[in-house]
Design a protein around this motif. Structure first.
Motif, mmCIF file in Angstrom:
data_model
loop_
_atom_site.group_PDB
_atom_site.id
_atom_site.type_symbol
_atom_site.label_atom_id
_atom_site.label_comp_id
_atom_site.label_asym_id
_atom_site.label_seq_id
_atom_site.Cartn_x
_atom_site.Cartn_y
_atom_site.Cartn_z
ATOM 1 N N ILE A 251 17.898 4.314 -29.099
ATOM 2 C CA ILE A 251 16.729 3.511 -29.442
ATOM 3 C C ILE A 251 15.505 4.409 -29.397
ATOM 4 C CG2 ILE A 251 15.242 1.587 -28.742
ATOM 5 C CD1 ILE A 251 17.650 0.249 -27.518
ATOM 6 N N VAL B 184 20.737 -9.000 -31.753
ATOM 7 C CA VAL B 184 19.930 -8.517 -30.644
ATOM 8 C C VAL B 184 18.505 -9.030 -30.821
ATOM 9 C CG1 VAL B 184 19.052 -6.501 -29.407
ATOM 10 C CG2 VAL B 184 21.347 -6.437 -30.421
ATOM 11 N N VAL C 255 14.686 -8.802 -29.966
ATOM 12 C CA VAL C 255 13.771 -7.745 -29.549
ATOM 13 C C VAL C 255 12.391 -8.358 -29.323
ATOM 14 C CG1 VAL C 255 12.757 -5.510 -30.111
ATOM 15 C CG2 VAL C 255 15.063 -6.068 -30.919
ATOM 16 N N PHE D 139 15.290 -5.903 -25.023
ATOM 17 C CA PHE D 139 16.380 -5.961 -25.993
ATOM 18 C C PHE D 139 17.478 -6.816 -25.378
ATOM 19 C CE2 PHE D 139 14.019 -2.142 -26.754
ATOM 20 C CZ PHE D 139 13.997 -1.983 -28.132
#
Length: 318
Positions: free
Chosen positions: A184, A237, A239, A259
Motif C-alpha cells: 500500500i 475493502v 478505505v 483499510f
C-alpha cells in the motif's frame, strides 16, 4: 514475573487515536498487531508491538488480563551492543498461569522495516501449548519451547502502524492472515489543474495497491475526510481517510487511514474498482468507531473469525 513496559498511549485498548509525544519527538516507527486467542483459560487479546528508531529495535508483548484495563507485559530491546537480547525468553503470570515468551531474532531480516520479514520466531506458550507463533522458524520454536501447537488458531483482530515521510507513505499488509502481502502506498502532492479556480495549490492524493491506482482524490482541501470501497483480489475493502491535520495543522502531524476488508463481498468484474465516495460525516464517525472496536476486540465473534482492520497513522515531516 511482571515486566512492565510503557506502551504508547495510542496503543491502549479502546482509546481513540492521540498524538503521543514519545512517537512524535523521536520519529519512531511503530507497528502493532492484536490477536485474539485462548490463553490461561479464557479468550484474550495478545498485542505484539514492534518499534524502531536510529538506535534500536524494540519488541513488546502484552496479554490482556481478566480486567480489560489490566495488561501483563514484557519488553525486549534489540540494541546493537546487546547481542544476547536477540535470543532469549521471559515469563510472567496471567491469572495464576505461567506465560512464556521465547524469541530468536539473531538472523532476522528486517529489510529496513519495523517488523522482521523472515528468519525469526516469537512464540508465546501457556499450559504446554504455543498459543501464538510469529515468524517462519516454526520448527525451531516448537523445539525450543517443548510445547505443542494450540488447538485454537489465533485470530488477527487489527494492525496499527505509525509511518513517517514527506509526501509518500508505504506499508505492507495481509488483508487475511492466510492471504498474500499487499503493498500500500499513499502519496499527497500539489496538482496543476487547467482552467480551475483551485489553481496551482490544488491538493491531490493517490492510494495505490500493489502499484495499481485504487483511489484518486482531487481537490483534497475540500475532501479531506471521506471513504470509498475498492476490490483487491475479489475482496471488498473499505478505505477511510482523514487528512485534515496534513492540510490545516503545523508541526509534526498525522493523517489517519483505515483499510477494512469484507470477505463476504466479491467483485463482479475487476480486481480493483473504486466506488463513489460516501459522505464525509459518515467516514469521520467510522474512523473513530473502527479504531476503538478493532483494538478492543469487540469485532471478534463466537464463530472464531475476526473482521480485520488496518489502522495507519501517516506522519508528515518537513
Amino acid at each position: 514475573m511482571h515486566d512492565s513496559i510503557g506502551i504508547p498511549a495510542c496503543f491502549s485498548f479502546g482509546e481513540r487515536p492521540t498524538d503521543d509525544p514519545a512517537i512524535t519527538r523521536s520519529g519512531r516507527s511503530v507497528f502493532m498487531s492484536v490477536y485474539r486467542t485462548k490463553i490461561a483459560g479464557q479468550c484474550r487479546l495478545i498485542t505484539i508491538t514492534w518499534c524502531k528508531n536510529l538506535l534500536l529495535h524494540g519488541l513488546s508483548v502484552s496479554v490482556q488480563g481478566q480486567d480489560t484495563d489490566n495488561q501483563y507485559c514484557c519488553k525486549v530491546e534489540l540494541k546493537p551492543w546487546y547481542f544476547w537480547r536477540k535470543q532469549g525468553s521471559k515469563h510472567f503470570i496471567v491469572d495464576g498461569k505461567a506465560v512464556n515468551v521465547v524469541w530468536d531474532l539473531k538472523a532476522a531480516k528486517f529489510n529496513g522495516e519495523t517488523e522482521p520479514r523472515s528468519d525469526y520466531y516469537v512464540a508465546i506458550a501457556c499450559e504446554e501449548e504455543v498459543v501464538l507463533l510469529l515468524g517462519d522458524l516454526k520448527k525451531d520454536a516448537y523445539r525450543k519451547t517443548g510445547c505443542r501447537p494450540a488447538l485454537i488458531e489465533p485470530a488477527l483482530v487489527s494492525r496499527k502502524e505509525h509511518v513517517f515521510g514527506k509526501k509518500k507513505f508505504s506499508t505492507r499488509v495481509k488483508f487475511h492472515e492466510k492471504g498474500t502481502f499487499h503493498d500500500i502506498s499513499i502519496e499527497c502532492n500539489n496538482g496543476l489543474v487547467n482552467n480551475s479556480s483551485f489553481g496551482e495549490n490544488d491538493q491531490q492524493m493517490e492510494i495505490r495497491i500493489d502499484g495499481h491506482l485504487a483511489i484518486h482524490v482531487k481537490h483534497l482541501q475540500w475532501k479531506f475526510r471521506g471513504n470509498e470501497h475498492i476490490y483487491v483480489n475479489k475482496t471488498r475493502v473499505e478505505v477511510y481517510w482523514d487528512v485534515h491535520n496534513w492540510l490545516f495543522s503545523s508541526g509534526p502531524r498525522h493523517a489517519l487511514f483505515i483499510f477494512k476488508p469484507n470477505s463476504s463481498s466479491t467483485s463482479p468484474s475487476s480486481a480493483l474498482t473504486p466506488s463513489s465516495p460516501r459522505s464525509s460525516s459518515l467516514a469521520s464517525t467510522l474512523l473513530s468507531s473502527q479504531a476503538a472496536d478493532s483494538t478492543s476486540g469487540e469485532e471478534y465473534n463466537a464463530g472464531g473469525s475476526s473482521r480485520f482492520c488496518l489502522i495507519l497513522y501517516a506522519w508528515k515531516v518537513e
